[in-house]
Design an enzyme around this catalytic site. Structure first.
Site, PDB file in Angstrom:
ATOM      1  N   GLU A  15     -17.413   2.535 108.025  1.00 19.74           N
ATOM      2  CA  GLU A  15     -17.619   2.298 106.595  1.00 19.74           C
ATOM      3  C   GLU A  15     -16.685   1.218 106.046  1.00 19.74           C
ATOM      4  O   GLU A  15     -16.441   1.144 104.846  1.00 19.74           O
ATOM      5  CB  GLU A  15     -17.453   3.624 105.836  1.00 19.74           C
ATOM      6  CG  GLU A  15     -18.625   4.561 106.083  1.00 19.74           C
ATOM      7  CD  GLU A  15     -18.243   6.018 105.920  1.00 19.74           C
ATOM      8  OE1 GLU A  15     -18.667   6.634 104.939  1.00 19.74           O
ATOM      9  OE2 GLU A  15     -17.510   6.536 106.774  1.00 19.74           O
ATOM     10  N   SER A 151     -21.512   8.453 106.917  1.00 23.12           N
ATOM     11  CA  SER A 151     -22.551   7.422 106.827  1.00 23.12           C
ATOM     12  C   SER A 151     -23.782   7.740 107.662  1.00 23.12           C
ATOM     13  O   SER A 151     -24.539   6.839 108.001  1.00 23.12           O
ATOM     14  CB  SER A 151     -22.033   6.060 107.311  1.00 23.12           C
ATOM     15  OG  SER A 151     -21.105   5.556 106.427  1.00 23.12           O
ATOM     16  N   TYR A 220     -27.496   2.213 103.417  1.00 23.65           N
ATOM     17  CA  TYR A 220     -26.836   0.910 103.295  1.00 23.65           C
ATOM     18  C   TYR A 220     -27.733  -0.305 103.488  1.00 23.65           C
ATOM     19  O   TYR A 220     -27.350  -1.404 103.122  1.00 23.65           O
ATOM     20  CB  TYR A 220     -25.666   0.822 104.292  1.00 23.65           C
ATOM     21  CG  TYR A 220     -24.660   1.903 104.085  1.00 23.65           C
ATOM     22  CD1 TYR A 220     -24.008   2.044 102.854  1.00 23.65           C
ATOM     23  CD2 TYR A 220     -24.374   2.821 105.079  1.00 23.65           C
ATOM     24  CE1 TYR A 220     -23.096   3.047 102.648  1.00 23.65           C
ATOM     25  CE2 TYR A 220     -23.452   3.837 104.877  1.00 23.65           C
ATOM     26  CZ  TYR A 220     -22.823   3.940 103.659  1.00 23.65           C
ATOM     27  OH  TYR A 220     -21.915   4.930 103.452  1.00 23.65           O
ATOM     28  N   ARG A 259     -16.522  14.397  96.247  1.00 20.72           N
ATOM     29  CA  ARG A 259     -17.930  14.572  95.907  1.00 20.72           C
ATOM     30  C   ARG A 259     -18.474  15.664  96.817  1.00 20.72           C
ATOM     31  O   ARG A 259     -18.305  15.595  98.035  1.00 20.72           O
ATOM     32  CB  ARG A 259     -18.702  13.266  96.144  1.00 20.72           C
ATOM     33  CG  ARG A 259     -20.067  13.213  95.445  1.00 20.72           C
ATOM     34  CD  ARG A 259     -20.908  12.034  95.920  1.00 20.72           C
ATOM     35  NE  ARG A 259     -21.334  12.273  97.281  1.00 20.72           N
ATOM     36  CZ  ARG A 259     -21.341  11.351  98.247  1.00 20.72           C
ATOM     37  NH1 ARG A 259     -20.943  10.135  98.030  1.00 20.72           N
ATOM     38  NH2 ARG A 259     -21.746  11.674  99.460  1.00 20.72           N
ATOM     39  N   ASP A 261     -21.710  17.688  98.229  1.00 27.45           N
ATOM     40  CA  ASP A 261     -23.141  17.439  98.424  1.00 27.45           C
ATOM     41  C   ASP A 261     -23.873  18.734  98.787  1.00 27.45           C
ATOM     42  O   ASP A 261     -23.362  19.542  99.572  1.00 27.45           O
ATOM     43  CB  ASP A 261     -23.354  16.397  99.522  1.00 27.45           C
ATOM     44  CG  ASP A 261     -22.733  15.043  99.174  1.00 27.45           C
ATOM     45  OD1 ASP A 261     -22.344  14.848  98.002  1.00 27.45           O
ATOM     46  OD2 ASP A 261     -22.649  14.192 100.076  1.00 27.45           O
ATOM     47  N   GLU A 275     -21.767  19.168 102.414  1.00 29.25           N
ATOM     48  CA  GLU A 275     -20.486  18.593 102.819  1.00 29.25           C
ATOM     49  C   GLU A 275     -19.652  18.217 101.603  1.00 29.25           C
ATOM     50  O   GLU A 275     -20.144  18.182 100.470  1.00 29.25           O
ATOM     51  CB  GLU A 275     -20.687  17.375 103.730  1.00 29.25           C
ATOM     52  CG  GLU A 275     -21.465  16.238 103.076  1.00 29.25           C
ATOM     53  CD  GLU A 275     -21.214  14.900 103.759  1.00 29.25           C
ATOM     54  OE1 GLU A 275     -20.305  14.789 104.590  1.00 29.25           O
ATOM     55  OE2 GLU A 275     -21.924  13.937 103.418  1.00 29.25           O
ATOM     56  N   ASN A 277     -16.820  15.177 100.428  1.00 31.90           N
ATOM     57  CA  ASN A 277     -16.274  13.859 100.768  1.00 31.90           C
ATOM     58  C   ASN A 277     -15.062  13.599  99.890  1.00 31.90           C
ATOM     59  O   ASN A 277     -15.191  13.506  98.670  1.00 31.90           O
ATOM     60  CB  ASN A 277     -17.327  12.773 100.498  1.00 31.90           C
ATOM     61  CG  ASN A 277     -18.563  12.962 101.361  1.00 31.90           C
ATOM     62  OD1 ASN A 277     -18.550  12.663 102.539  1.00 31.90           O
ATOM     63  ND2 ASN A 277     -19.625  13.482 100.775  1.00 31.90           N
ATOM     64  N   GLY A 281     -17.915   7.126  98.156  1.00 34.83           N
ATOM     65  CA  GLY A 281     -18.217   5.745  97.796  1.00 34.83           C
ATOM     66  C   GLY A 281     -17.794   5.484  96.356  1.00 34.83           C
ATOM     67  O   GLY A 281     -17.973   6.326  95.478  1.00 34.83           O
TER      68      GLY A 281
HETATM   69  N1  LIG Z   1     -28.981  20.860 107.457  1.00 40.21           N
HETATM   70  C1  LIG Z   1     -29.662  19.818 106.960  1.00 40.21           C
HETATM   71  N2  LIG Z   1     -30.922  19.973 106.488  1.00 40.21           N
HETATM   72  C2  LIG Z   1     -31.613  18.928 105.972  1.00 40.21           C
HETATM   73  N3  LIG Z   1     -31.126  17.669 105.901  1.00 40.21           N
HETATM   74  C3  LIG Z   1     -29.882  17.454 106.361  1.00 40.21           C
HETATM   75  C4  LIG Z   1     -29.072  18.514 106.893  1.00 40.21           C
HETATM   76  N4  LIG Z   1     -27.896  17.987 107.243  1.00 40.21           N
HETATM   77  C5  LIG Z   1     -27.950  16.680 106.953  1.00 40.21           C
HETATM   78  N5  LIG Z   1     -29.131  16.333 106.441  1.00 40.21           N
HETATM   79  C6  LIG Z   1     -29.564  14.964 106.057  1.00 40.21           C
HETATM   80  O1  LIG Z   1     -28.743  14.032 106.750  1.00 40.21           O
HETATM   81  C7  LIG Z   1     -27.935  13.269 105.836  1.00 40.21           C
HETATM   82  C8  LIG Z   1     -26.551  13.010 106.418  1.00 40.21           C
HETATM   83  O2  LIG Z   1     -25.923  14.231 106.731  1.00 40.21           O
HETATM   84  P1  LIG Z   1     -24.469  14.575 106.217  1.00 40.21           P
HETATM   85  O3  LIG Z   1     -24.123  15.929 106.707  1.00 40.21           O
HETATM   86  O4  LIG Z   1     -24.417  14.363 104.749  1.00 40.21           O
HETATM   87  O5  LIG Z   1     -23.561  13.525 106.989  1.00 40.21           O
HETATM   88  P2  LIG Z   1     -22.679  12.271 106.516  1.00 40.21           P
HETATM   89  O6  LIG Z   1     -21.274  12.777 106.505  1.00 40.21           O
HETATM   90  O7  LIG Z   1     -22.882  11.257 107.578  1.00 40.21           O
HETATM   91  O8  LIG Z   1     -23.165  11.840 105.157  1.00 40.21           O
HETATM   92  C9  LIG Z   1     -27.946  14.083 104.559  1.00 40.21           C
HETATM   93  O9  LIG Z   1     -27.722  13.271 103.438  1.00 40.21           O
HETATM   94  C10 LIG Z   1     -29.353  14.685 104.594  1.00 40.21           C
HETATM   95  O10 LIG Z   1     -30.327  13.703 104.230  1.00 40.21           O
HETATM   96 MG   LIG Z   2     -23.554  12.927 103.482  1.00 38.62          MG
END
Ligand SMILES: Nc1ncnc2c1ncn2[C@@H]1O[C@H](COP(=O)(O)OP(=O)(O)O)[C@@H](O)[C@H]1O
Ligand SMILES: [Mg+2]
Length: 324
Positions: A15, A151, A220, A259, A261, A275, A277, A281
């Site tokens: 990133e 990311s 991105y 943030r 999520d 998650e 963060n 960003g």
């Molecule tokens: N358990 C899940 N069910 C549905 N979609 C998911 C799930 N985990 C992740 N995603 C999708 O994948 C994306 C990236 O996962 P995330 O855990 O947020 O990782 P990062 O830390 O890379 O942002 C999420 O924004 C969502 O779109």
């Molecule tokens: Mg994420």
């Protein structure tokens, strides 16, 4: 006297580019009448310019407070925070523990679980023991992720056994620890949190990915994902998100900002924390500052608050004794 703020940005993570943009937005928004801005750029190889910050107290008499604007590995994960602790410099954002716990998708879930916060079912595998049978209890589709990254790098959605095996092999390239989660079909929501002892939550927003999920391209490259601030939600749902965001923030002992999520399952109406963060960003169009703007806190005021929170924590920490 102006406050001398060291903005640390760039870094070795995937990133790097986003960090440059976040730092630019922060530097531009810092009131020159209040702040003297000192820039520390870390390149992709980890080299600092104009010079590194040294881990000795008093070695940087020209800095009053540091503002790490580093996303992901080697910056959001507690490593740079550790350096700033050694240097005895006040700094913006989460401390070492909260940074490291929040970065690790498994540790974050374990901490949430202890507080009975809603998280999706998951299993953990290691690169050294990458047996897909460990996932037998999870229905397809599943999401396979490196435990410590960001990311969406190395993340895949797997709908069947061969996809699961390919996804595990991919994720294992990015971390020795891999997390496999039950896939949630529904909406993606985010909420900004700000504060130390009394964290406050913003109005939530919604991310509408243009693809199968919010992957690296969508985040991105494509510029097709839609966002809605504030999210179109019933008032009770908005309050539930804000409450859970603060509870998650407290559970990982976060300070400064984060943030949080969420995934809102369409079929059941159940909300899950996905998650947290700790250095989200921070570009002029990023969701973290945008959610605050819609909640009545302008970008420049947000920077002022974050710096004030860093100084306040530092003052309180100074009351701690480290020797007999
Ligand atoms: N358990 C899940 N069910 C549905 N979609 C998911 C799930 N985990 C992740 N995603 C999708 O994948 C994306 C990236 O996962 P995330 O855990 O947020 O990782 P990062 O830390 O890379 O942002 C999420 O924004 C969502 O779109
Ligand atoms: Mg994420």
């Amino acid at each position: 006297m102006k406050l001398r703020v060291a903005v640390i940005y760039g870094g070795r993570s995937g990133e790097h580019e986003v960090s440059l943009r976040s730092a630019r937005a922060i530097l531009d928004a810092m009131d020159p009448a209040k702040y003297e801005k000192i820039e520390y750029l870390i390149d992709r190889e980890g080299k600092w310019s104009p010079r590194p910050i040294l881990p000795e107290p008093g070695a940087q008499p020209e800095i009053d407070v540091a503002f790490p604007v580093l996303h992901g590995t080697f910056g959001e994960d507690g490593t740079v925070q550790g350096l700033l602790e050694l240097a005895a410099l006040p700094y913006v954002g989460a401390g070492v523990l909260a940074s490291a716990v929040s970065m690790d998708k498994e540790m974050m879930k374990r901490v949430c679980k202890e507080r009975m916060l809603p998280i999706v079912d998951y299993v953990v595998l290691s690169r050294e023991r990458l047996d897909p049978r460990a996932c037998a209890g999870l229905p397809f589709p599943v999401f396979v992720k490196p435990a410590n990254l960001g990311s969406s790098v190395g993340i895949s959605k797997a709908r069947n056994q061969p996809e699961l095996e390919a996804a595990l092999a991919l994720a294992a390239q990015y971390d020795r620890k891999i997390i496999v989660e039950r896939g949630i079909a529904g909406r993606e929501l985010e909420c900004s949190v700000l504060g130390n002892e009394a964290p406050a939550a913003s109005l939530p927003c919604e991310i509408l990915p243009s693809r199968e999920f919010y992957d690296y391209e969508d985040k991105y490259l494509l510029d097709r994902a839609q966002t809605q601030v504030p999210a179109d939600l019933p008032a009770e749902r908005t309050e539930e998100i804000r409450r859970l965001a603060v509870e998650c923030y407290r559970a990982v002992e976060c300070e400064g900002m984060a943030r949080v999520d969420f995934l809102l399952e369409a079929a059941t109406g159940r909300l899950y924390i996905n998650e947290i963060n700790t250095i989200p960003g921070f570009t002029s169009i990023s969701m973290y500052p945008k959610m605050w703007e819609h909640s009545g806190l302008a970008f420049g005021e947000l920077i002022d608050r974050l710096i004030a929170l860093a100084l306040d924590r530092d003052r309180k920490k100074k009351a701690t004794r480290f020797t007999r």
